[in-house]
Design an enzyme around this catalytic site. Structure first.
Site, PDB file in Angstrom:
ATOM      1  CE  LYS A 157      -1.844   1.551   4.016  1.00  0.00           C
ATOM      2  NZ  LYS A 157      -1.508   2.963   4.252  1.00  0.00           N
ATOM      3  CG  ASN A 158       2.395   2.806   3.553  1.00  0.00           C
ATOM      4  OD1 ASN A 158       1.206   3.075   3.340  1.00  0.00           O
ATOM      5  ND2 ASN A 158       2.897   2.739   4.774  1.00  0.00           N
ATOM      6  CB  CYS A 164      -4.970  11.042  11.560  1.00  0.00           C
ATOM      7  SG  CYS A 164      -3.350  10.479  12.006  1.00  0.00           S
ATOM      8  NE  ARG A 209       0.559  10.321  10.272  1.00  0.00           N
ATOM      9  CZ  ARG A 209       0.215   9.192   9.670  1.00  0.00           C
ATOM     10  NH1 ARG A 209      -0.900   8.608   9.975  1.00  0.00           N
ATOM     11  NH2 ARG A 209       0.985   8.651   8.762  1.00  0.00           N
ATOM     12  CG  ASP A 224       3.238   1.665   9.560  1.00  0.00           C
ATOM     13  OD1 ASP A 224       2.819   2.490  10.389  1.00  0.00           O
ATOM     14  OD2 ASP A 224       3.326   1.923   8.337  1.00  0.00           O
ATOM     15  NE  ARG A 230      -6.985   3.944   5.811  1.00  0.00           N
ATOM     16  CZ  ARG A 230      -6.073   4.378   6.682  1.00  0.00           C
ATOM     17  NH1 ARG A 230      -6.350   4.466   7.955  1.00  0.00           N
ATOM     18  NH2 ARG A 230      -4.878   4.730   6.266  1.00  0.00           N
TER      19      ARG A 230
END
Ligand code: UD1
Length: 416
Positions: free
Chosen positions: A22-23, A116, A121, A304, A396
């Site tokens: 994803k990233n 968030c 952030r 993460d 997500r």
């Protein structure tokens, strides 16, 4: 809203394929904005965050076509270099359109992401870098408005290591006049994957993967095909899920080379890990040993993966100390894990996790993407049934989550 029901106790075994990252996919898809020619990406995961970004690109005038894991983007007709609050608020990574838009069109209006769940952030470093390259940047009415006749190469030193900041500035610099040097750059493998994609599109970049990246601006980029790298966080999550259940799994389509810090900790915890060129096999003992860790930018232990390791430590032998240095509010999974019976004490950015013999199923709530993953891992070993609410966070970032878990023998189902 969908819920996930997990009946704990099954030992995970078998083989699954890991999806594209994803990233890596998010910045790489944004890179298509830099050229008028179509660009094709393969191994693009089917995730809500990717769908959100593709919608945002479509709103700008990008032609999107997708078949299975192959996405082709044609940004020749972009007529609206604007990313609205409605899109950006659902996904912070939308800020990645800023650099490419300013580079190609000399102007962009991108909503500020806002707060968030895992902290404030800010995007001040993205802005500072564009200003160094000559852009006039105003923050007004909740939007970043950047304007410049033509970006100029510059020396940029970011105050902290920022992954999307590095990616945004690297993309912007591709079409700038002259050389840009990004110092204190993020060294994450996703930055390298983006650089490889940009080079395939005709960019001149050296040093990606180190903390100084040099970009020689070129007049235009062109068509290319790029395969997105495997998702190292998805890989790490399934390794943890297998480890906590005393399992034996083989993950294919991925590589241990992006995961040294995580694999090291899993071996410290007592797992036996063997690696092939594009597969990883993990065999876990009956009970893991507690492993302490400190998150930091790559190549250190990834933030993460912090929540997933809190879950495995919750049932390990001994006490682990977990220090989170990247985000100021990233322990929200701790209270949910406590609902399952975990013994966790938080002091500022440090969590003390004392392993208990057994967790007990309960209803818990997902608060962000990786927090949700930690609840799944805990649910897999908890006695009885665990219900995880608000699993849209998982959609997500984890492709085909239930079917991959089920393929490994987990008892899991989704309730709509
Ligand atoms: C990326 C990842 C995310 C991961 C994070 C850290 C993507 C899409 N997301 O997020 O999964 O958790 O890296 O590895 O790739 N900061 C500032 N000002 C800025 C930019 C960042 O103060 O302009 C701070 C942040 O608040 C944070 C730290 O720097 O405390 C690192 O953030 P950053 O690396 O930018 O995270 P993201 O790129 O958003």
């Amino acid at each position: 809203m969908d819920k996930l029901l997990i009946e704990g106790g099954a030992r995970l075994s078998g083989e699954i394929a890991i999806s594209g990252a994803k990233n890596a996919a998010l910045p790489i898809l944004c890179a298509a904005l830099l050229t008028t020619e179509p660009v094709t990406f393969t191994n693009v995961p089917r995730l809500n965050d990717i769908a959100t970004l593709l919608r945002l690109l479509e709103q700008m005038g990008v032609k999107v076509s997708r078949e299975a894991d192959v996405v082709t983007l044609d940004a020749s007709g972009v007529d609206n270099p604007v990313a609205s609050y409605e899109m950006v608020k659902t996904m912070r990574a939308s800020i990645l359109v800023l650099g490419p838009l300013v580079a190609r069109f000399g102007e962009a209006r991108v909503s500020l992401p806002g707060g968030c769940a895992i902290g404030a952030r800010p995007v001040d470093q993205h802005i500072k870098g564009l200003q160094a390259m000559g852009a006039d940047v105003k923050v007004e009415h909740g939007y970043v408005h950047a304007k410049v006749p033509k970006l100029k190469g510059a020396r940029i030193f970011t105050d902290m290591v920022t992954v999307t900041g590095t990616e945004n500035l690297m993309m912007a610099a591709c079409l700038a006049d002259g050389e840009t040097v990004i110092e204190n750059a993020a060294r994450e493998p996703e930055v390298v994957d983006l650089a490889n994609c940009l080079v395939a599109m005709g960019a001149r970049i050296s040093g990606a993967g180190g903390d100084v990246i040099r970009i020689q601006g070129v007049a235009a980029l062109h068509s290319a095909t790029h395969r997105v790298m495997p998702d190292r966080i998805e890989t790490g999550t399934y390794l943890c899920a297998a480890a906590v259940t005393g399992g034996d799994v083989r993950l294919t389509g991925t590589s241990a080379s992006y995961l040294d810090a995580v694999i090291d900790k899993l071996m410290d915890a007592g797992c036996d890990i063997t690696t092939e060129r594009d597969a990883i096999r993990l065999k876990a003992p009956q009970r893991l040993n507690a492993v302490s860790l400190r998150t930091a930018p790559y190549p250190a232990f990834p933030t993460d993966m912090q929540a997933q390791f809190m879950a495995i430590n919750a049932v390990a032998e001994g006490t682990a100390v977990i220090r989170e240095t990247i985000f100021e509010n990233r322990f929200m999974h701790a209270v949910e894990l406590q609902r399952l019976g975990a013994d966790i004490k938080i002091d500022g950015n440090t969590a003390f996790v004392k392993g208990v013999a057994r967790l007990h199923g309960a209803t818990v709530m997902a608060t962000d993407l990786r927090a949700s993953a930690s609840l799944i891992i805990a649910g897999l070993v908890a006695e009885g049934e665990t219900t995880i609410e608000r699993i849209y966070h998982l959609d997500r970032g984890y492709e085909k989550l239930e079917s991959k878990l089920a393929a490994l023998g987990a008892k899991v189902r989704r309730l709509s």
